[in-house]
Design an enzyme around this catalytic site. Structure first.
Site: not given
Length: 354
Positions: A150, A250
């Site tokens: 991240k 997703k």
């Protein structure tokens, strides 16, 4: 077969609130699915918004045949333009029912098991250098073979963190940095310059817009993966035309497995790399992700997100990551999970009937 009712549960997991949907039919077959929308400032989706969408969409699909999934999707899209996560849980529950009705796993219905053991990826979040390096080493010791790092904060700090983690990992490790659309173009270019020439890793959704993300790739030479700005086939085609090399699909973002499969097949046909993921989730999300990952060509599948490895409680038995960093799909019919432990869910939020 007809849909007779939709029951919606919410239960508090360690990380957030999840939404669980069960669809019952006039046979003995039930379909379960899960989505966990994040805050309203991340995607055009939120917990309260998707609950409202379910209440509006749900009554319109009562009486439809859940095995005719394209018909169900057509009705949902006619009722509402938005509500992608709400549509996703209905679509996924229908796939679960279809698989159970023909006694086949969903990945077989999606075209077959092309990847016997999809690689799992773990997520290394923010933190000081010793903390994140230790976390990465721990994941490596578990057998993890793919990591998403991240970024999206201070680009200089992020670059130092990525370099420190990459240094301890073997060259065989699949590694990419994910900014979750948090930078502007200026910040993304600063990160790439600070990263230097000795490390080349794919960069996932550095900026909010497709145009800026593609410009980062054009100026830096880093492979670009898109996530938050790909909702439709038109988005995917524009991304490929702009030089983007990968997409993170997703299921809840694009409206379910039906639309995710179309995007996946197009991406594979365009020789793009595919990650299979979702916003958040737990056991059922992991099982759902695995169905799409297992039916993806292995040379185009980068990795699949296994939320069950770092969330709890697990409401159902599902496959888990193995010591080689991979996961093996099971032959259970439907979306690949055992019976759901309703005790974890409590009383339903609401039920939709005819």
């Amino acid at each position: 077969m007809q849909i007779t009712d939709i029951t919606v549960f919410s239960y508090k997991a360690r990380y957030n609130d999840g939404v669980y949907t069960i669809i019952r039919t006039d046979s003995t077959i039930e379909g379960w699915s899960e989505t966990a929308p994040l805050g309203s400032d991340y995607l055009p989706s939120s917990f309260t918004g998707e609950i409202a969408a379910l209440k509006e969409i749900g009554p319109k699909i009562i009486g439809l045949d859940p095995r005719s999934i394209a018909s169900v999707n057509a009705v949902m899209d006619k009722v509402m333009l938005s509500g992608m996560a709400a549509k996703s849980v209905i679509d996924l529950a229908c796939w679960d029912i279809l698989g159970k009705s023909v006694d086949l796993p969903t990945h077989v219905l999606l075209g077959g098991c092309l990847t016997d053991e999809p690689p799992a990826f773990s997520v290394i979040g923010f933190g000081d250098l010793p903390t994140v390096v230790h976390k990465a080493q721990t994941e490596l010791d578990k057998g993890v073979i793919a990591m998403q790092l991240k970024v999206g904060d201070d680009p200089l700090v992020d670059a130092r963190r990525v370099k420190a983690i990459r240094k301890i990992l073997p060259e065989s490790m699949k590694v990419w940095a994910d900014a979750n659309a948090s930078w502007n173009l200026d910040q993304a270019l600063v990160f790439a310059r600070a990263l230097g020439q000795e490390i080349t890793i794919p960069l996932e959704q550095p900026c909010r817009s497709l145009t800026d993300c593609a410009e980062v790739g054009r100026r830096t030479g880093l492979p670009i993966i898109l996530d938050e700005c790909v909702f439709t086939m038109a988005d995917l085609m524009a991304a490929h035309a702009a030089g983007v090399t990968g997409v993170n699909i997703k299921l809840s973002r694009v409206g379910g497995l039906t639309k995710a499969r179309i995007l996946r097949d197009a991406a594979v046909g365009l020789e793009m790399m595919v990650n299979v993921d979702d916003t958040w989730g737990c056991a059922l999300t992991t099982a759902q992700n695995l169905q799409l990952a297992a039916s993806t060509r292995p040379d185009r599948l980068r990795a699949v997100d296994l939320f069950a490895e770092w969330t709890n409680p697990l409401i159902s038995e599902i496959p888990r990551m193995q010591s080689n960093g991979r996961i093996t799909p099971v032959s259970l019919p439907g979306n690949g999970f055992g019976s759901v432990n309703i005790e974890h869910l409590g009383e339903p939020l609401f039920q939709i009937t005819a």
